[in-house]
Design an enzyme around this catalytic site. Structure first.
Site, PDB file in Angstrom:
ATOM      1  N   LYS A  78      30.184 -30.825 -28.933  1.00 32.60           N
ATOM      2  CA  LYS A  78      31.174 -29.796 -29.260  1.00 32.60           C
ATOM      3  C   LYS A  78      32.511 -30.200 -28.643  1.00 32.60           C
ATOM      4  O   LYS A  78      32.557 -30.621 -27.482  1.00 32.60           O
ATOM      5  CB  LYS A  78      30.700 -28.444 -28.699  1.00 32.60           C
ATOM      6  CG  LYS A  78      31.612 -27.265 -29.060  1.00 32.60           C
ATOM      7  CD  LYS A  78      31.049 -25.942 -28.538  1.00 32.60           C
ATOM      8  CE  LYS A  78      31.877 -24.747 -28.991  1.00 32.60           C
ATOM      9  NZ  LYS A  78      31.329 -23.455 -28.553  1.00 32.60           N
ATOM     10  N   SER A 155      30.889 -19.757 -32.152  1.00 33.69           N
ATOM     11  CA  SER A 155      31.917 -20.753 -32.323  1.00 33.69           C
ATOM     12  C   SER A 155      31.395 -22.179 -32.463  1.00 33.69           C
ATOM     13  O   SER A 155      32.117 -23.045 -32.958  1.00 33.69           O
ATOM     14  CB  SER A 155      32.863 -20.698 -31.112  1.00 33.69           C
ATOM     15  OG  SER A 155      32.197 -21.128 -29.939  1.00 33.69           O
ATOM     16  N   SER A 179      27.835 -17.906 -28.964  1.00 33.66           N
ATOM     17  CA  SER A 179      28.285 -19.067 -29.735  1.00 33.66           C
ATOM     18  C   SER A 179      27.309 -20.216 -29.895  1.00 33.66           C
ATOM     19  O   SER A 179      27.551 -21.122 -30.687  1.00 33.66           O
ATOM     20  CB  SER A 179      29.569 -19.623 -29.131  1.00 33.66           C
ATOM     21  OG  SER A 179      30.659 -18.889 -29.622  1.00 33.66           O
TER      22      SER A 179
HETATM   23  N1  GLN Z   1      31.933 -14.409 -31.160  1.00 35.58           N
HETATM   24  C1  GLN Z   1      32.212 -14.226 -29.783  1.00 35.58           C
HETATM   25  C2  GLN Z   1      33.712 -14.243 -29.554  1.00 35.58           C
HETATM   26  O1  GLN Z   1      34.435 -14.455 -30.481  1.00 35.58           O
HETATM   27  C3  GLN Z   1      31.504 -15.263 -28.947  1.00 35.58           C
HETATM   28  C4  GLN Z   1      32.200 -16.562 -28.837  1.00 35.58           C
HETATM   29  C5  GLN Z   1      31.527 -17.509 -27.900  1.00 35.58           C
HETATM   30  O2  GLN Z   1      30.382 -17.305 -27.489  1.00 35.58           O
HETATM   31  N2  GLN Z   1      32.253 -18.556 -27.519  1.00 35.58           N
HETATM   32  O3  GLN Z   1      34.167 -14.036 -28.458  1.00 35.58           O
END
Ligand code: GLN
Length: 484
Positions: A78, A155, A179
């Protein structure tokens, strides 16, 4: 030839050991898949030359019998993990020319175990999002898409899509509020967010430091167990890293689950919960019951406050973490007549809309007069949510829930993009776990009527990833989910 990319990491290691193919051959097959799969937009940066050099080294280690835990396994990383001499963007314009001079601890651990890095995977900008649509480099397409292009979840959308489309053997992800688990669920992969403190955050671009954790996204439970073992461990460079021994997770896959108690939180079954999601949830519970586990209803009474709490605390921490991107020290700079103008121009052009929204919410809830009303209240609520889980774990060993209330949705879906609250609502089953710092895994349980993967989530006690793996392995065996 390309069939070797369908193997799991563990199967691949056996084949490499018995010299069925070399790591160079394997790496070339993955690079071919990456080329064929460019339309998925899963990679931001590809590192073919570096990967082939690492693979040659791996082959030499197999020849000399010096092969390590993940020798010659091609991984995707990532693009939130700093990788020495490889561009690391966090999917943001503001970092799109940033080349770190150091390696994150998690990626260093993987390199020390012999892994090969194919490239850097796409994500939501600074990991803020649930659909991978906030990336400066454009959205990622879910490989399960049929007539319409669907989101891979976010994400870590690039990570899950690349694993699903065999464009890497496995990938790293990070999880601040879901995410790892949500994209794993949307793409039919398995992913685990370990306990806060299990994996070092050193060298991972920070979003919300008290919630961020690294973890693997892979083809199955066993691969996740092996990868986590490599990634995890104490690191003196991260003051929140815990010095607790990392067990050999793979050993726990065959462990009997007879007599374990599985809790089903009643608050996770609101009226109107998608029927398919509910019925797969029941099915997963049935599988475990048939294996001798005790299934019982539990209560997590503060669940209804979790989303609000998360969406106060995560932006607050983000606004502080992102203050460092000022155009002076890192990445992109837009000039200005004076210093203030340089800051303003850099941050106006460098950050995308969602990141700016979070910075604004974050600075608002931290500002004088609102701090008590929002930030402090959210901190108190976080403690109550944590206490809910600790109470629940007096009555059960593992908590079973769906990962997401929905399946992958179309890219550009207006109901999500025009109203960010709708996007945030998708995180309803995942954010509490980060607020409580607990480990949780998502694995595919089956397909919806429209042929899209659905995920189940297993939540464990602090630092008890091992029991999660024991239980997940049983559900996996019984669900017989067919990978793409
Ligand atoms: N969807 C969540 C957010 O937008 C989680 C994102 C994440 O875990 N990095 O904050």
């Amino acid at each position: 030839m390309n069939d070797i990319t369908k193997l799991t990491v563990c199967e691949t290691l056996d084949a490499l050991k018995s010299k069925k193919f070399s790591s160079v051959e394997l790496t070339k097959s993955y690079l071919e898949n990456m080329e064929k799969g460019r339309h998925y937009n899963a990679y931001i940066t590809e590192c073919a030359d570096k990967a082939l050099k690492q693979a040659e080294m791996a082959d030499r280690n197999y020849q000399s019998g010096n092969n390590r835990l993940l020798e010659g396994i091609p991984l995707g990383i990532k693009d939130l993990f700093c990788t020495k001499d490889i561009r690391t963007t966090a999917a943001s314009h503001i970092l799109d020319n940033f080349v770190p001079t150091y390696e994150s601890t998690v990626t260093q651990n993987l390199l020390n175990d012999g892994a090969v890095f194919l490239g850097k995977l796409n994500l939501d900008e600074f990991a803020m999002g649930g659909s991978n649509e906030t990336s400066y480099f454009g959205p990622v397409i879910n490989p399960w898409s049929k007539d319409k292009d669907l989101v891979p979840g976010g994400s870590s959308g690039g990570s899950a899509a690349a694993v699903a489309a065999n464009m890497c053997a496995a990938a790293t992800g990070t999880d601040t509020g879901g995410s790892i688990r949500e994209p794993a669920a949307f793409c039919g992969c398995t992913g685990i967010k370990p306990t806060y403190g299990r994996c070092s955050r050193y060298g991972i671009v920070a979003f919300a430091s008290s919630l961020d954790q690294a973890g693997p996204i892979a083809k199955d439970v066993k691969d996740c167990a092996l990868l986590l073992q490599s990634m995890a461990g104490f690191d003196e460079k991260d003051s929140t890293s815990c010095d607790i021994a990392v067990p050999n997770y793979v050993d726990f896959l065959n462990k009997d689950i007879k007599g374990l108690t599985i809790g089903l939180p009643k608050e996770y079954r609101p009226q109107g919960l998608n029927e398919e999601v509910a019925s797969y949830w029941d099915k997963a519970a049935e599988y475990l019951k048939a294996r001798g586990a005790i299934v019982k209803e539990i209560s997590l009474p503060h669940t209804k406050y979790a989303l609000a709490t998360y969406y106060v605390l995560a932006p607050a921490e983000a606004s502080s973490n992102l203050a460092r991107y000022d155009g002076i020290r890192y990445g992109f700079r837009a000039e200005g007549k004076n210093l203030d103008e340089l800051y303003i121009n850099t941050r106006t052009l460098g950050f995308g809309k969602e990141v700016k929204r979070r910075i604004m919410i974050g600075t608002y809830v931290l500002s004088a007069g609102y701090y008590d009303a929002y930030y402090l209240k959210a901190q108190k609520m976080r403690r109550l949510i944590h206490n809910d889980f600790m109470e629940a774990f007096k009555q059960c060993d593992i908590i079973l829930t769906p990962t997401s209330p929905i399946t992958a949705f179309p890219i550009g879906d207006e109901s999500m993009l025009d109203n960010p609250i709708n996007m945030y609502l998708n995180d309803v089953f995942t954010v509490s776990i980060n607020l409580a710092g607990l480990p949780a895994l998502s694995l595919p349980i089956g397909l919806s009527q429209n042929g899209l993967p659905l995920g189940m989530q297993l939540i464990g006690k602090p630092f008890d990833e091992a029991t999660i793996f024991s239980v997940a392995a049983k559900i996996e065996e019984d669900a017989k989910f067919e990978r793409k």
